[in-house]
Design an enzyme around this catalytic site. Structure first.
Site, mmCIF file in Angstrom:
data_model
loop_
_atom_site.group_PDB
_atom_site.id
_atom_site.type_symbol
_atom_site.label_atom_id
_atom_site.label_comp_id
_atom_site.label_asym_id
_atom_site.label_seq_id
_atom_site.Cartn_x
_atom_site.Cartn_y
_atom_site.Cartn_z
ATOM 1 N N GLY A 189 0.792 -1.236 0.000
ATOM 2 C CA GLY A 189 0.000 0.000 0.000
ATOM 3 C C GLY A 189 0.820 1.279 0.000
ATOM 4 O O GLY A 189 1.775 1.415 0.760
ATOM 5 N N SER A 190 0.472 2.244 -0.820
ATOM 6 C CA SER A 190 1.296 3.433 -0.985
ATOM 7 C C SER A 190 0.540 4.530 -1.731
ATOM 8 O O SER A 190 -0.678 4.465 -1.866
ATOM 9 C CB SER A 190 2.577 3.054 -1.734
ATOM 10 O OG SER A 190 2.272 2.221 -2.829
ATOM 11 N N ARG A 191 1.286 5.529 -2.253
ATOM 12 C CA ARG A 191 0.647 6.681 -2.873
ATOM 13 C C ARG A 191 1.573 7.358 -3.880
ATOM 14 O O ARG A 191 2.788 7.304 -3.752
ATOM 15 C CB ARG A 191 0.275 7.650 -1.744
ATOM 16 C CG ARG A 191 -0.243 8.985 -2.190
ATOM 17 C CD ARG A 191 -0.723 9.734 -0.974
ATOM 18 N NE ARG A 191 -0.356 11.123 -0.977
ATOM 19 C CZ ARG A 191 -0.423 11.915 0.090
ATOM 20 N NH1 ARG A 191 -0.816 11.429 1.241
ATOM 21 N NH2 ARG A 191 -0.088 13.175 0.006
#
Length: 232
Positions: A189-191
């Protein structure tokens, strides 16, 4: 180009995922030796690991001036913000679009708009929830500054998340890429933050679902104001 039923489910896998699939498969074999029930849980884990590292073919719009989403996910923030100092994009706010990627999204990142990579800058940091605003400044990140054909520049920043522990960047300074070309990957999970060039309005809204390499973020040739949207 025809699309087969099999191709809608079976996607190519990024090479970064091969060792993780192999590890998951090895664990699964051990679990089957211990208990069949645990073995089937391992099968599910192995399938998920493959799914996480999938690298599907995308059909990128090719009209000049279109900026495309660099990541699959959801637009979580859309606001003026000063880009990271290490990118050398100045100290004035630029329009920032943040795309949050959950652990179920494809995590291969693609260049929003063709140009020359003028800066690649990595900065260590924390591993806060990537959906938080302060993740842009506090989390581990890797940023690219990209100069486009008309001389303007924009930024795209890979930001590690709560469970992400490695940012992979596959390009170097001075390299020229086309719109939609792959430039990296973030594990789990990240951005992604995109800092639009001066004078460019976003054509997406908060909550909108993005597809890397396909969804249009902005149009450099358009005078349309920033787009708004509502839940239907």
């Amino acid at each position: 180009m025809s699309v087969s039923m099999l191709s809608t489910f079976v996607k190519p896998m990024h090479r970064e995922g091969r060792k993780f699939v192999a590890i998951a498969a090895g664990i699964t074999l051990v679990l089957f030796l211990i208990c069949e029930y645990l073995g089937w849980i391992g099968v599910g884990l192995t399938v998920w690991v493959y799914y996480f590292f999938r690298d599907p073919v995308r059909m990128t719009p090719t009209r000049e001036g279109l900026m495309i989403s660099p990541a699959d996910g959801v637009v979580s923030l859309l606001e003026p913000a000063v880009p990271p100092a290490e990118l050398g994009l100045g100290d004035q706010p630029m329009t920032r679009i943040s795309v949050f990627m959950s652990v179920f999204n494809c995590h291969v990142n693609r260049l929003p708009l063709a140009g020359r990579i003028t800066k690649v800058a990595y900065r260590p940091g924390k591993f806060l929830n990537a959906s938080l605003d302060k993740a842009s400044s506090d989390n581990e990140r890797n940023g690219l500054a990209v100069q486009i054909a008309d001389g303007r520049s924009y930024g795209v920043v890979q930001i590690a998340g709560l469970v992400a522990r490695r940012i992979l960047c596959e390009v170097k300074e001075g390299q020229e890429l086309l719109t939609g070309e792959r430039f990296g990957l973030i594990r789990f999970g990240s951005r992604l933050d995109i800092y639009l060039p001066d004078g460019v309005e976003p054509q997406v809204c908060i909550g909108q679902t993005m597809i890397a390499g396909e969804t249009v973020l902005a149009d450099l040739q358009s005078s349309e104001p920033a787009r708004s949207g509502g839940i239907r």
